[in-house]
Design an enzyme around this catalytic site. Structure first.
Site, PDB file in Angstrom:
ATOM      1  N   ASP A  63       0.840  -1.192   0.000  1.00 54.38           N
ATOM      2  CA  ASP A  63       0.000   0.000   0.000  1.00 54.38           C
ATOM      3  C   ASP A  63       0.876   1.243   0.000  1.00 54.38           C
ATOM      4  O   ASP A  63       1.727   1.414   0.871  1.00 54.38           O
ATOM      5  CB  ASP A  63      -0.899  -0.004   1.245  1.00 54.38           C
ATOM      6  CG  ASP A  63      -1.789   1.223   1.321  1.00 54.38           C
ATOM      7  OD1 ASP A  63      -2.934   1.148   0.858  1.00 54.38           O
ATOM      8  OD2 ASP A  63      -1.325   2.259   1.852  1.00 54.38           O
ATOM      9  N   TYR A 122       2.750  10.106  -0.187  1.00 54.74           N
ATOM     10  CA  TYR A 122       3.821   9.675   0.709  1.00 54.74           C
ATOM     11  C   TYR A 122       5.173  10.147   0.172  1.00 54.74           C
ATOM     12  O   TYR A 122       5.711   9.596  -0.788  1.00 54.74           O
ATOM     13  CB  TYR A 122       3.828   8.153   0.853  1.00 54.74           C
ATOM     14  CG  TYR A 122       2.560   7.562   1.428  1.00 54.74           C
ATOM     15  CD1 TYR A 122       1.568   8.357   2.006  1.00 54.74           C
ATOM     16  CD2 TYR A 122       2.345   6.191   1.395  1.00 54.74           C
ATOM     17  CE1 TYR A 122       0.411   7.807   2.523  1.00 54.74           C
ATOM     18  CE2 TYR A 122       1.189   5.628   1.919  1.00 54.74           C
ATOM     19  CZ  TYR A 122       0.220   6.442   2.474  1.00 54.74           C
ATOM     20  OH  TYR A 122      -0.933   5.881   2.977  1.00 54.74           O
ATOM     21  N   TYR A 170      -5.629   1.063   8.303  1.00 49.41           N
ATOM     22  CA  TYR A 170      -4.277   1.627   8.390  1.00 49.41           C
ATOM     23  C   TYR A 170      -3.941   2.022   9.829  1.00 49.41           C
ATOM     24  O   TYR A 170      -4.810   2.152  10.674  1.00 49.41           O
ATOM     25  CB  TYR A 170      -4.082   2.795   7.424  1.00 49.41           C
ATOM     26  CG  TYR A 170      -4.827   4.084   7.694  1.00 49.41           C
ATOM     27  CD1 TYR A 170      -4.410   4.981   8.676  1.00 49.41           C
ATOM     28  CD2 TYR A 170      -5.931   4.455   6.920  1.00 49.41           C
ATOM     29  CE1 TYR A 170      -5.061   6.183   8.896  1.00 49.41           C
ATOM     30  CE2 TYR A 170      -6.596   5.661   7.125  1.00 49.41           C
ATOM     31  CZ  TYR A 170      -6.158   6.520   8.117  1.00 49.41           C
ATOM     32  OH  TYR A 170      -6.802   7.714   8.326  1.00 49.41           O
TER      33      TYR A 170
END
Length: 280
Positions: A47, A52, A191
């Site tokens: 993922d 990010y 998450y």
């Protein structure tokens, strides 16, 4: 390794989260080794997101998987809400694919709700799917009402997954969202299983410490095993070292007893009413 089947896809319940990875050159070799350790041990889900490190995590993943059989991997990435128009989606996806070194994603997610009309976002995702650039699509940080709106637009069976915050201390989704997604056949990706994404670790109460001590495992391993207890949650912890990855892999094989789960429920109460959706 525990696996779950979603719309014909066999997915490891333990996935590889990548938030915060790929951003320091001094850690790159170690982070790649950690990802490869997980993948060589039966994990097939990675993922990541364009957010990010503004693509640095995707580039790291691309390097980690470049010599592997792409067909055996399930790659997930996400696009910013301000890239939610069909035109911007296509541009974001092209950039993500280039960084990942692949020509398709297995799952593409809207990272959180956008001001752009949801129906147009869905149309863009469906077009990408029809073009073979993504195999499945879904969303992240959506609550039950948001998901119902999405189903009303896309129809039953179209949405692969929704990814939300979920751990022993953040259990609000259990009240209505998890049952709703199960009813509609939409996978749930949880998450931050250690709640570390916001810098506030889960308080270690008596039951958690006692279980860890009795089992001879770490508190983190109990927390991770707990997220996988029902077989219905795909959890995506980050492990940026081989040692942490091995600890996570061991946690995937840890089965908590009914008594242990009941003790945790007493210290970390399940929701008794609808809770606002939490996110990091």
């Amino acid at each position: 390794m525990k696996y779950m089947t979603v719309k014909g896809e066999k997915l490891s319940q333990l996935g590889l989260g990548t938030w915060g990875m790929g951003e320091k050159a001094s850690k790159r070799e170690e982070e790649i080794a950690a990802l490869r350790c997980g993948l060589s041990s039966g994990v097939n889900v990675i993922d990541t997101a364009e957010m990010y490190g503004e693509g640095q995590a995707e580039s790291l993943v691309g390097e980690a998987i470049k010599d592997l059989d792409r067909s055996q991997l399930f790659l997930i990435s996400k696009f910013y809400p301000w890239h939610a128009s069909p035109r911007e989606q296509k541009k974001s996806l092209a950039a993500s694919l280039k960084r990942l070194g692949t020509d398709y994603l297995d799952l593409y997610l809207l990272h959180w709700k956008s001001d752009y009309p949801l129906a147009e976002t869905v149309k863009g995702l469906q077009d990408l799917q029809a073009a073979g650039l993504i195999r499945h699509w879904g969303v992240s940080n959506f609550d039950t009402a948001d998901m119902q709106e999405l189903v009303d637009i896309a129809g039953e069976g179209a949405i692969f997954a929704n990814e939300d915050l979920y751990n022993l201390d953040k259990r609000g989704v259990e009240y209505d969202l998890l049952p709703w997604q199960k009813q509609h056949g939409i996978a749930f990706i949880g998450y931050s299983p250690f709640n570390s994404g916001n810098g506030q670790s889960i308080p270690v109460k008596a039951s958690l410490k006692q279980i860890a001590d009795k089992r001879g495992v770490s508190v983190h391993q109990v927390l991770l095993a707990w997220t996988m207890r029902t077989g219905q949650v795909l959890t995506i912890p980050k492990a940026s070292s081989v040692d942490h990855m091995r600890a996570n892999l061991a946690a995937a094989d840890l089965v908590l007893t009914a008594g242990e789960l009941a003790a945790l429920d007493r210290d970390y109460l399940p929701p008794k009413s609808k809770q606002p959706l939490e996110s990091i």
